[in-house]
Motif scaffolding. Sequence first.
Motif, PDB file in Angstrom:
ATOM      1  N   LYS A  89      -0.022   6.590  -8.952  1.00 46.62           N
ATOM      2  CA  LYS A  89      -0.975   7.256  -9.169  1.00 46.62           C
ATOM      3  C   LYS A  89      -2.553   5.422  -9.070  1.00 46.62           C
ATOM      4  CE  LYS A  89      -0.476   9.377 -13.999  1.00 46.62           C
ATOM      5  NZ  LYS A  89      -0.461   9.202 -15.347  1.00 46.62           N
ATOM      6  N   PRO A  90      -3.438   6.363  -8.315  1.00 46.42           N
ATOM      7  CA  PRO A  90      -4.365   5.499  -7.946  1.00 46.42           C
ATOM      8  C   PRO A  90      -4.805   4.272  -9.257  1.00 46.42           C
ATOM      9  CG  PRO A  90      -4.811   7.359  -6.914  1.00 46.42           C
ATOM     10  CD  PRO A  90      -4.048   7.685  -7.903  1.00 46.42           C
ATOM     11  N   LEU A 108       0.712  -1.031   0.084  1.00 50.30           N
ATOM     12  CA  LEU A 108      -0.092   0.057   0.598  1.00 50.30           C
ATOM     13  C   LEU A 108       0.885   1.334  -0.214  1.00 50.30           C
ATOM     14  CD1 LEU A 108      -2.264   1.406   0.430  1.00 50.30           C
ATOM     15  CD2 LEU A 108      -1.997   0.810   2.850  1.00 50.30           C
ATOM     16  N   GLN A 161       0.732   5.501  -1.081  1.00 53.62           N
ATOM     17  CA  GLN A 161      -0.143   7.114  -1.545  1.00 53.62           C
ATOM     18  C   GLN A 161       0.605   7.293  -2.859  1.00 53.62           C
ATOM     19  OE1 GLN A 161       1.266  10.116   1.534  1.00 53.62           O
ATOM     20  NE2 GLN A 161      -0.336   9.253   2.974  1.00 53.62           N
ATOM     21  N   ALA A 162      -0.388   8.284  -2.802  1.00 50.16           N
ATOM     22  CA  ALA A 162      -0.003   8.401  -4.502  1.00 50.16           C
ATOM     23  C   ALA A 162       1.142   9.160  -4.902  1.00 50.16           C
ATOM     24  CB  ALA A 162      -1.291   9.315  -5.041  1.00 50.16           C
ATOM     25  N   THR A 197      -3.345   1.021  -9.317  1.00 50.08           N
ATOM     26  CA  THR A 197      -3.982  -0.714  -8.423  1.00 50.08           C
ATOM     27  C   THR A 197      -4.065  -1.303  -9.101  1.00 50.08           C
ATOM     28  OG1 THR A 197      -4.634   0.962  -6.616  1.00 50.08           O
ATOM     29  CG2 THR A 197      -5.463  -1.372  -6.902  1.00 50.08           C
ATOM     30  N   THR A 230      -1.708  -1.407  -3.882  1.00 47.06           N
ATOM     31  CA  THR A 230      -2.299  -0.307  -4.220  1.00 47.06           C
ATOM     32  C   THR A 230      -1.980   1.027  -3.189  1.00 47.06           C
ATOM     33  OG1 THR A 230      -3.971  -2.390  -3.200  1.00 47.06           O
ATOM     34  CG2 THR A 230      -4.156  -0.029  -2.495  1.00 47.06           C
ATOM     35  N   VAL A 231      -2.609   1.909  -4.061  1.00 49.66           N
ATOM     36  CA  VAL A 231      -1.860   3.385  -4.885  1.00 49.66           C
ATOM     37  C   VAL A 231      -3.309   4.175  -3.624  1.00 49.66           C
ATOM     38  CG1 VAL A 231      -1.383   5.071  -5.816  1.00 49.66           C
ATOM     39  CG2 VAL A 231      -0.772   2.420  -6.310  1.00 49.66           C
ATOM     40  N   SER A 232      -3.145   4.692  -2.568  1.00 45.59           N
ATOM     41  CA  SER A 232      -4.626   5.549  -2.591  1.00 45.59           C
ATOM     42  C   SER A 232      -4.303   7.033  -2.746  1.00 45.59           C
ATOM     43  CB  SER A 232      -4.259   5.325  -0.516  1.00 45.59           C
ATOM     44  OG  SER A 232      -3.184   6.077  -0.089  1.00 45.59           O
ATOM     45  N   SER A 233      -5.343   7.766  -2.953  1.00 47.48           N
ATOM     46  CA  SER A 233      -5.441   8.751  -3.055  1.00 47.48           C
ATOM     47  C   SER A 233      -5.100  10.187  -2.462  1.00 47.48           C
ATOM     48  CB  SER A 233      -6.966   9.213  -4.160  1.00 47.48           C
ATOM     49  OG  SER A 233      -7.262   9.666  -2.875  1.00 47.48           O
TER      50      SER A 233
END
Length: 115
Positions: free
Chosen positions: A86-87, A11, A13-14, A90, A112-115
């Motif tokens: 980027k999200p 996981l 972050q963007a 994912t 998994t990329v969170s925004s």
Amino acid sequence: QVQFVEAGGGLVQAGGSLRLSCAASGIAVSGYNMAWYRQAPGKQRESVAVIMSGGNIHYADSVKGRFTISRDNAKNTLYLQMDSLKPEDTAAYYCNANNPWTNAWGQGTQVTVSS
């Protein structure tokens, strides 16, 4: 028997980075055109990066300039350096030959990329 074991997902972050690895057995990755694929929920598996046996490299437009494919012949391992994530990146990521062996798909590694 050809097998691939992917690792390195997680996981993030963007804007962050991850480095995926794919350990191969049963083949020498240096002798084949190898690829990284990804599959997002509800979507078909797609190729994102290819490294030819001769060294030429190709990227999907969606990852060009952000992802880098490489291989370590001594370790018989394929890598995917992913930057500026980027999200929409994912997905579960897999490696296989560019003309994939049907029975050689590994378990993949989830990104998994969170925004």
